[in-house]
Design a protein around this motif. Structure first.
Motif, PDB file in Angstrom:
ATOM      1  N   ILE A   1     -31.736  29.013  18.662  1.00  0.00           N
ATOM      2  CA  ILE A   1     -30.715  27.994  18.922  1.00  0.00           C
ATOM      3  C   ILE A   1     -31.419  26.657  19.100  1.00  0.00           C
ATOM      4  N   VAL A   2     -30.939  25.625  18.416  1.00  0.00           N
ATOM      5  CA  VAL A   2     -31.485  24.286  18.595  1.00  0.00           C
ATOM      6  C   VAL A   2     -30.395  23.401  19.187  1.00  0.00           C
ATOM      7  N   LEU A   3     -30.643  22.876  20.370  1.00  0.00           N
ATOM      8  CA  LEU A   3     -29.664  21.979  20.972  1.00  0.00           C
ATOM      9  C   LEU A   3     -30.145  20.539  20.837  1.00  0.00           C
ATOM     10  N   VAL A   4     -29.238  19.668  20.457  1.00  0.00           N
ATOM     11  CA  VAL A   4     -29.530  18.233  20.426  1.00  0.00           C
ATOM     12  C   VAL A   4     -28.359  17.531  21.103  1.00  0.00           C
ATOM     13  N   PRO A   5     -28.574  16.342  21.665  1.00  0.00           N
ATOM     14  CA  PRO A   5     -27.443  15.639  22.271  1.00  0.00           C
ATOM     15  C   PRO A   5     -26.385  15.354  21.206  1.00  0.00           C
ATOM     16  N   GLU A   6     -25.125  15.436  21.615  1.00  0.00           N
ATOM     17  CA  GLU A   6     -24.018  15.284  20.662  1.00  0.00           C
ATOM     18  C   GLU A   6     -24.205  14.092  19.715  1.00  0.00           C
ATOM     19  N   ILE A   7     -24.593  12.923  20.243  1.00  0.00           N
ATOM     20  CA  ILE A   7     -24.674  11.764  19.350  1.00  0.00           C
ATOM     21  C   ILE A   7     -25.913  11.798  18.458  1.00  0.00           C
ATOM     22  N   ALA A   8     -26.841  12.736  18.706  1.00  0.00           N
ATOM     23  CA  ALA A   8     -27.996  12.849  17.817  1.00  0.00           C
ATOM     24  C   ALA A   8     -27.749  13.876  16.725  1.00  0.00           C
ATOM     25  N   LEU A   9     -26.577  14.513  16.780  1.00  0.00           N
ATOM     26  CA  LEU A   9     -26.258  15.530  15.780  1.00  0.00           C
ATOM     27  C   LEU A   9     -25.738  14.849  14.524  1.00  0.00           C
ATOM     28  N   THR A  10     -26.600  14.027  13.929  1.00  0.00           N
ATOM     29  CA  THR A  10     -26.213  13.235  12.774  1.00  0.00           C
ATOM     30  C   THR A  10     -26.422  14.041  11.498  1.00  0.00           C
ATOM     31  N   PRO A  11     -25.816  13.604  10.403  1.00  0.00           N
ATOM     32  CA  PRO A  11     -26.057  14.276   9.128  1.00  0.00           C
ATOM     33  C   PRO A  11     -27.558  14.345   8.805  1.00  0.00           C
ATOM     34  N   GLN A  12     -28.286  13.296   9.231  1.00  0.00           N
ATOM     35  CA  GLN A  12     -29.729  13.282   8.991  1.00  0.00           C
ATOM     36  C   GLN A  12     -30.405  14.489   9.663  1.00  0.00           C
ATOM     37  N   THR A  13     -30.035  14.741  10.892  1.00  0.00           N
ATOM     38  CA  THR A  13     -30.625  15.864  11.636  1.00  0.00           C
ATOM     39  C   THR A  13     -30.254  17.195  10.992  1.00  0.00           C
ATOM     40  N   ILE A  14     -28.963  17.346  10.677  1.00  0.00           N
ATOM     41  CA  ILE A  14     -28.505  18.610  10.101  1.00  0.00           C
ATOM     42  C   ILE A  14     -29.196  18.867   8.762  1.00  0.00           C
ATOM     43  N   ARG A  15     -29.330  17.789   7.988  1.00  0.00           N
ATOM     44  CA  ARG A  15     -29.969  17.915   6.683  1.00  0.00           C
ATOM     45  C   ARG A  15     -31.408  18.419   6.835  1.00  0.00           C
ATOM     46  N   ARG A  16     -32.117  17.895   7.830  1.00  0.00           N
ATOM     47  CA  ARG A  16     -33.512  18.291   8.023  1.00  0.00           C
ATOM     48  C   ARG A  16     -33.661  19.772   8.301  1.00  0.00           C
ATOM     49  N   PHE A  17     -32.790  20.302   9.152  1.00  0.00           N
ATOM     50  CA  PHE A  17     -32.877  21.735   9.454  1.00  0.00           C
ATOM     51  C   PHE A  17     -32.341  22.560   8.287  1.00  0.00           C
ATOM     52  N   GLY A  18     -31.271  22.036   7.655  1.00  0.00           N
ATOM     53  CA  GLY A  18     -30.681  22.743   6.531  1.00  0.00           C
ATOM     54  C   GLY A  18     -31.658  22.892   5.375  1.00  0.00           C
ATOM     55  N   ALA A  19     -32.594  21.955   5.275  1.00  0.00           N
ATOM     56  CA  ALA A  19     -33.581  22.008   4.197  1.00  0.00           C
ATOM     57  C   ALA A  19     -34.602  23.122   4.437  1.00  0.00           C
ATOM     58  N   ARG A  20     -34.679  23.613   5.637  1.00  0.00           N
ATOM     59  CA  ARG A  20     -35.677  24.636   5.950  1.00  0.00           C
ATOM     60  C   ARG A  20     -35.057  26.012   6.164  1.00  0.00           C
ATOM     61  N   PHE A  21     -33.806  26.046   6.639  1.00  0.00           N
ATOM     62  CA  PHE A  21     -33.215  27.339   6.998  1.00  0.00           C
ATOM     63  C   PHE A  21     -31.887  27.544   6.269  1.00  0.00           C
ATOM     64  N   GLN A  22     -31.800  28.671   5.575  1.00  0.00           N
ATOM     65  CA  GLN A  22     -30.632  28.953   4.754  1.00  0.00           C
ATOM     66  C   GLN A  22     -29.441  29.415   5.604  1.00  0.00           C
ATOM     67  N   ARG A  23     -29.712  30.336   6.491  1.00  0.00           N
ATOM     68  CA  ARG A  23     -28.598  30.934   7.228  1.00  0.00           C
ATOM     69  C   ARG A  23     -28.420  30.189   8.544  1.00  0.00           C
ATOM     70  N   MET A  24     -27.744  29.025   8.421  1.00  0.00           N
ATOM     71  CA  MET A  24     -27.636  28.141   9.563  1.00  0.00           C
ATOM     72  C   MET A  24     -26.164  27.923   9.911  1.00  0.00           C
TER      73      MET A  24
END
Ligand code: ADP
Ligand code: ZN
Ligand code: ZN
Length: 870
Positions: free
Chosen positions: A375-398
């Protein structure tokens, strides 16, 4: 032999009840109208009645354990004995009605003589495992909320059903001798017909029962269906083609077309595919089904907030030597698949841009390889598309979980987690409770962020709860920050967390810069210097005759950046704006003579108020220090900043990013995308811009005023200022283009500002921890904040004074060691949504001991370990 089940019922009766405790500890009440009504309008129960009689407090010793962890005992009927399981959602009789609850334990004996039978099981599949039941109990115990409030955090959204109460006028009954309020309600019902009880205004709800007793009004209960349901889609399967010959001739051609389509699609398609290709409807397909040609079936479909997005899969970079060293420490403690370490908790202290996220992703990949999830927690306002994209680029089942998702999406993300279809959950606070079957790692990025504390009941802190969850399941935990919370850092110095440091910034974005118009020679270094910070003394600016909100240094830097086609960010702290006053000539802040706390300005009556001791002073016309008459309220808006920029630099393309703007048509994402694509030169924003932006072309960050947060009457004011300045400054100099930060302030000597400007966490920590020790603030003590809301200030004052006296009596009786009661005083934010807020703060080694067994009267909120006392 198990014969009884303990059930936590969906009623906010909780600890707030004033009924006799024995009657409700084990046995549900017989007459539960209040319970049901409160299930709708939480507020009715929490709203105290000021009818002269003080609210009674349930006296100590009455509860066998904390009143907060209450469950009711039911007998398990024979017919359910085989299916009943822990964590199931069940229906139970409660007074005269049926309510939903969660089975939390079983027992062979019952603590009460008479028990009712459990009624039925809503869903045979448990919604909570033992792990989450334990965690819920820990939350209730630690944060003094009810067990049900804690359990609720973990249930998938929208599955609970609560009865809805409707009221209507009884037909033709004498309506004389009514009070004014009763008449008003009767007239309303005569106009509106049957009405939901919970939509009525509070004062009208209060008279309902009297009218029901007199037979003038009738009540009816209805159970609303759950809001979240699995989404199903119709599918079509080919069974046999021969029966087509038996159809009416007119139908045969179309039937053949359907069969051909199915054959081409492995005999199985979603019904929509058929409608798109063959002109027919469901009635037609039903006929084909009756004829034995096709079978209509249903299949579950997952709603997925990421479904429309494709991520480019990226390769992990080679770690820098600093990252490698940190990673080495982590792996030795994480263990291997064959020998997993029992538990490991880390504090990753890395400057902004030091590659912490890269470490998180390594650690996630590591636990996934062991067949576990993270589980990766980030503050609500840091949950930007940029952040999601970074993790999505590494992990398929997200899966992404946060509060802005639709209820259906959240429900499905929850179910995918439970079914083991997800490796990585990324989200804000609430994602911590994702039901992953084998949790191996919890990451909390920006662990110092106050948004990890829930501001509503239950006031749990996701950081401490995460550490507890990790401890319970033997998972690892990594807390990361450039500016660790002083309390977390303190724990690391005491060895409760393993400290890892990344003192240097990694050179990122080399590719982006090389592809741009900037001609930069190839660099061999892997690290970047942190941007230099210039402190500008605003008192000197004023003396030099500069009345603009931009210092000369900031104006020069803006002009240079614009000429070079680079980007700038201007940061404005809106919190506490225009609430304190200072002398524009000497920088003096007006403080309470008794508490030395900055006093706050209250427009009504032009008063200065101390939020510690409630002292009130007239606003001075002259500075007591330098006799200057230039005293003013502090604060500026982003709009004003933008206007001034446009006057100074008409050629600049500006963008505003704050709550006011994002309430309009442009979303956060759209604003950010514009800036990322360099369609604007200067971004003007509030707190939102402080988090997670990693933009290569930003070479200047200007902080319009560092002082707003500094002068709030909260012992964490210095820490929050240091954190905010460091985070905001961290947005500059993210690439080889370099960067610079300009901090404007009236308090250039303050240690938080000094330390932030030299990027010196150690210096800041040393000063801050000494201050905490001296003043006995956390981590050297614990706080509990008791906050009271009331529609009238007088009532708020009366009630807080009354409780304060009562607590003092209790304190004397029990002889608890060193416990301070601070207050009662108005909270800094003294009115919120029309209600007055007053508070008492308990400070000591164990303030829980004073109130854990106390059911506070209605209207009180308990905040254990508050992250703000404002
Ligand atoms: P933090 O999370 O500490 O703010 P990031 O993980 O966002 O830092 O890293 C900052 C920048 O450096 C990002 O652009 C990232 O892609 C890049 N980066 C991180 N680690 C490496 C590495 N080992 N090699 C190359 N680039 C890296
Ligand atoms: Zn002065
Ligand atoms: Zn005071």
């Amino acid at each position: 032999m198990i014969k009884y089940a303990q059930v936590v019922v969906n009623t906010p009766l909780g600890p707030l009840t004033t009924k006799s405790p024995e009657a409700i500890t084990f046995e549900p009440p017989h007459d539960d109208d209040t319970a049901i009504e409160s299930a709708h309008g939480d507020l009715t129960l929490r709203e105290p009645q000021f009818n002269g009689a003080p609210n009674e407090i349930v006296e100590e010793g009455a509860f066998p354990e904390s009143p907060y962890e209450r469950a009711f005992t039911y007998s398990i009927p024979e017919r359910l004995a085989a299916q009943i399981a822990l964590g199931q959602l069940v229906w139970v009789p409660f007074g005269k009605r049926e309510l939903q609850g969660i089975v939390v334990s079983f027992s062979a004996a019952s603590p009460v003589a008479e028990t009712k039978d459990l009624d039925s099981i809503v869903d045979p599949r448990p919604f909570l495992t033992q792990v989450h039941l334990d965690l819920a109990q820990w939350i209730a115990h630690t944060y003094l909320c009810t067990y049900h409030e804690a359990i609720r955090l973990m249930l998938p959204p929208g599955i609970e059903q609560v009865p809805e109460i409707f009221i209507a006028l009884a037909p033709a009954i004498a309506r004389d001798k009514l009070t004014e309020k009763q008449t008003a309600l009767v007239e309303l019902l005569a106009r509106a017909g049957e009405t939901k009880l919970r939509v009525l205004p509070r004062d009208q709800r209060a008279v309902v029962d009297a009218l029901v007793k007199r037979g003038l009004v009738v009540k009816r209960t209805e159970i609303a269906p759950p809001k979240a349901k699995p989404k199903r889609v119709k599918t079509v399967r080919l069974v046999a083609e021969e029966p087509i010959a038996n159809l009416k001739p007119a139908m045969q051609a179309k039937a053949r077309a359907v069969a051909a389509l199915l054959r081409a699609q492995h005999n199985f398609v979603w019904v929509g595919v058929i409608y798109a290709a063959v002109e027919c409807d469901l009635a037609f397909l039903r006929k084909l089904e009756t004829a034995g040609i096709i079978a209509l079936e249903e299949e579950e479909q997952w709603r997925d907030s990421l479904a429309e997005r494709t991520f480019e899969i990226g390769e992990p970079p080679t770690l820098t030597s600093e990252q490698a060293a940190a990673w080495q420490t982590i792996t030795t403690q994480l263990g291997t698949a064959a020998h997993p370490a029992p538990r490991a908790a880390f504090l990753l202290h890395g400057v902004t841009g030091s590659g912490k996220t890269e470490i998180y992703m390594r650690a996630l990949a590591h636990v996934i390889a062991q067949g576990k999830q993270g589980i990766v927690l980030v503050p609500e306002i840091a949950l930007t598309p940029q952040t999601i994209r970074r993790f999505g680029a590494r992990f398929q089942r997200m899966a992404v979980i946060h509060s802005r998702l639709g209820i259906g999406e959240r429900f499905d993300a929850w179910r995918r987690c439970r079914d083991g279809l997800v490796d990585v959950v990324i989200g804000s606070r609430s994602a911590l409770f994702a039901p992953l079957p084998k949790l191996g790692l919890i990451v909390l990025d920006e662990e110092h962020d106050p948004s990890y504390k829930q501001s509503d009941t239950p006031h749990y802190h996701a950081r401490d709860t995460a550490l507890e969850l990790a401890r319970q399941v033997g998972a690892a935990a990594i807390l990361g920050s450039a500016t660790p919370d002083v309390e977390t850092y303190y724990r690391a110095t005491r060895g409760e967390l393993t400290l890892l440091t990344l003192p240097q910034r990694v050179m990122g974005h080399t590719q982006v810069i090389q592809n741009s118009e900037f001609q930069i020679p190839n660099s061999k270094t892997h690290y970047l210097d942190l941007p230099p910070v210039e402190i500008v003394d605003l008192r000197a600016e004023l003396k030099a005759g500069n009345r603009s909100m931009f210092s000369r240094a900031l104006q020069r830097a803006l002009a240079r950046g614009l000429a070079a086609h680079e980007q700038a960010i201007l940061f404005l702290n809106r919190r506490g704006t225009a609430t304190f006053i200072l002398c524009r000539d000497c920088g003096l802040i007006f403080k309470c003579k008794r508490c030395n706390n900055p006093m706050t300005y209250h427009g009504a009556g032009a008063q200065l108020v101390c939020h510690h001791c409630n002292r009130r002073d007239r606003v001075p016309t002259q500075c007591p220090n330098c006799q200057s008459a230039r005293i003013r309220y502090f604060g500026t808006g982003t709009e004003k900043v933008e206007t001034e920029i446009q006057t100074l630099f008409p050629q600049a393309r500006t963008l505003r990013w704050d709550l006011d703007v994002t309430r309009g048509q442009d979303s956060h994402e759209a604003i950010l995308e514009k800036f990322v694509h360099r369609q604007a030169d200067i971004l003007i924003g509030t707190q939102m811009i402080a988090k997670g932006l990693d933009l290569p072309f930003v070479t200047l960050v200007g902080i319009i005023s560092a002082d707003t947060a500094l002068n709030l009457p909260d012992f964490r004011a210095g820490e929050r200022t240091f954190q905010l300045l460091t985070q905001v400054a961290g947005r500059a100099g993210r690439s080889i283009l370099g960067g610079k930060v300009i901090v404007q302030t009236y308090n250039p000597e303050h240690y938080a500002i000094q330390a932030a400007s030299t990027h010196d966490y150690a210096a800041f920590y040393a000063r801050e921890i000494a201050f905490r020790r001296e003043q006995q603030y956390p981590p050297y003590s614990h706080l509990i904040r008791l906050l009271y809301f009331a529609p009238s200030e007088k009532n708020a004052q009366l009630e807080t004074t009354r409780l304060h006296r009562l607590l003092n009596e209790r304190l004397a009786q029990r002889g608890l060691p060193a416990l301070d009661l601070i207050g009662p005083a108005p909270a800094f934010f003294s009115r919120v949504r029309g209600e007055y807020r007053y508070q008492i703060i308990l400070r000591g080694a164990d303030p829980r001991a004073l109130i854990a067994d106390l059911a506070l009267p209605l209207g009180w909120r308990v905040d254990v370990d508050p992250v703000s006392v404002l």
